[in-house]
Design a protein around this motif. Structure first.
Motif, PDB file in Angstrom:
ATOM      1  N   SER A   1       0.736  -1.373   0.726  1.00  0.00           N
ATOM      2  CA  SER A   1      -0.158   0.296  -0.058  1.00  0.00           C
ATOM      3  C   SER A   1       0.975   1.536   0.225  1.00  0.00           C
ATOM      4  N   ILE A   2       2.108   1.804   0.929  1.00  0.00           N
ATOM      5  CA  ILE A   2       3.345   2.123   0.669  1.00  0.00           C
ATOM      6  C   ILE A   2       3.455   2.776  -0.718  1.00  0.00           C
ATOM      7  N   VAL A   3       3.854   1.265  -1.233  1.00  0.00           N
ATOM      8  CA  VAL A   3       5.059   1.744  -2.734  1.00  0.00           C
ATOM      9  C   VAL A   3       3.366   2.183  -3.671  1.00  0.00           C
ATOM     10  N   ALA A   4       2.549   1.386  -3.189  1.00  0.00           N
ATOM     11  CA  ALA A   4       1.672   1.801  -4.017  1.00  0.00           C
ATOM     12  C   ALA A   4       1.402   3.372  -3.975  1.00  0.00           C
ATOM     13  N   VAL A   5       0.539   3.744  -3.410  1.00  0.00           N
ATOM     14  CA  VAL A   5      -0.205   5.235  -3.101  1.00  0.00           C
ATOM     15  C   VAL A   5       1.376   6.312  -3.284  1.00  0.00           C
ATOM     16  N   LEU A   6       2.330   5.706  -2.751  1.00  0.00           N
ATOM     17  CA  LEU A   6       3.804   6.836  -3.399  1.00  0.00           C
ATOM     18  C   LEU A   6       4.079   6.928  -4.761  1.00  0.00           C
ATOM     19  N   GLU A   7       3.872   5.695  -5.442  1.00  0.00           N
ATOM     20  CA  GLU A   7       4.442   5.684  -6.812  1.00  0.00           C
ATOM     21  C   GLU A   7       2.865   6.539  -7.657  1.00  0.00           C
ATOM     22  N   GLU A   8       1.620   6.430  -7.258  1.00  0.00           N
ATOM     23  CA  GLU A   8       0.961   6.888  -7.755  1.00  0.00           C
ATOM     24  C   GLU A   8       0.471   8.396  -8.074  1.00  0.00           C
ATOM     25  N   SER A   9       0.760   8.571  -6.794  1.00  0.00           N
ATOM     26  CA  SER A   9       1.683  10.112  -7.017  1.00  0.00           C
ATOM     27  C   SER A   9       2.383  11.131  -7.679  1.00  0.00           C
ATOM     28  N   ILE A  10       3.747  10.394  -7.619  1.00  0.00           N
ATOM     29  CA  ILE A  10       5.237  10.458  -8.362  1.00  0.00           C
ATOM     30  C   ILE A  10       3.647  10.570  -9.296  1.00  0.00           C
TER      31      ILE A  10
END
Length: 275
Positions: free
Chosen positions: A206-215
């Motif tokens: 979840s951490i990785v996904a939300v960070l990558e989506e925001s980038i």
């Protein structure tokens, strides 16, 4: 406050835009934002120096220089690094504290309304010392479920507070801690040491996904954040909990709860589907 996605966006913009250029002139309008060196040394060590490239560490924007010095910017609440080619709205540069004029006529401005951010000039040894005190990068391949589980199980603090501890995991701030915990279905106030291995695996993803989506959306803008082009990020429209206190949870329909009980920071969560 610029977190990992916002500083990653700025660093990528800077690298694409100014790598290979030379600093022709340095102007310091507000020396109180400087760290590690004084105004005179800052100007002397930057003038005539080449820009090798820019990258991110934690919530820092790091620019490597031809002298092997590193320009390290921590935007904190209202800071922004903006590249001006002469066509930007002057209002975006109204709070410029430092200006680096490049050899092609463009300028890099560090703008900061509240001047709580910092601009430091460090040599390699000092930067490595500084960086060593920061935690693992959540977008590195070494940030695995087992690695996160190990970080969590040794603490009885609320899991949200542990995620935001820059000495343990670097770059996650309040916005993305809220979002990742909602995606993983974990109560932000829950003791980190009670998070099971399977839950840690889901939280890591979840951490990785939300960070990558925001980038991909170039970060989250509420008020002050701008990228290096002076533009707003687009991820605010995709937030599921942060800033949505009192609104229905998009997953279960329950009213989202807001509190400042965890370390005095705004926490928004769903009491029904986060446990």
């Amino acid at each position: 406050m610029p977190e990992l996605p916002e500083t990653e966006t700025i660093a990528r913009d800077l690298h694409a835009s100014v790598a290979g250029r030379t600093v022709a002139k340095v102007t310091v309008a507000r020396p109180d934002v400087l760290r590690e060196v004084g105004e005179r040394a800052f100007r002397r060590r930057l003038r005539g120096v080449g820009i090798v490239g820019s990258w991110r560490r934690a919530k820092l924007i790091v620019t490597d220089l031809s002298t092997r010095d590193r320009l390290v910017v921590q935007p904190r609440f209202t800071g922004a690094l903006i590249v001006d080619d002469g066509t930007l709205d002057p209002a975006l540069l109204a709070y410029s504290t430092i200006r680096l004029v490049l050899d092609d006529g463009r300028s890099i401005h560090y703008c900061d309304v509240r001047r709580l951010g910092t601009v430091a000039l460090m040599n390699e040894t000092r930067f490595e010392e500084y960086s060593a005190a920061l935690g693992i990068e959540p977008l590195d391949s070494t940030f695995t479920a087992s690695q996160l589980s190990g970080v969590l199980r040794v603490s009885n603090q609320p899991v949200k507070k542990v995620l935001m501890d820059q000495r343990r995991i670097a770059g996650i701030g309040n916005i993305y801690a809220n979002e990742a915990l909602w995606r993983a279905g974990i109560d932000p106030s829950r003791a980190a040491g009670t998070i099971a291995a399977g839950e840690a695996a889901l939280l890591r993803d979840s951490i990785v996904a939300v960070l990558e989506e925001s980038i991909a959306a170039r970060g989250t803008s509420f008020r002050d954040y701008r990228d290096a082009k002076g533009q707003r990020g687009g991820f605010a429209a995709k937030l599921q909990v942060y800033g949505r206190e009192g609104q229905p949870c998009v997953r279960c329909g329950s009213r989202l709860v807001g509190t400042h009980a965890i370390d005095g920071r705004a926490t928004v969560f769903c009491a029904r589907c986060q446990s």
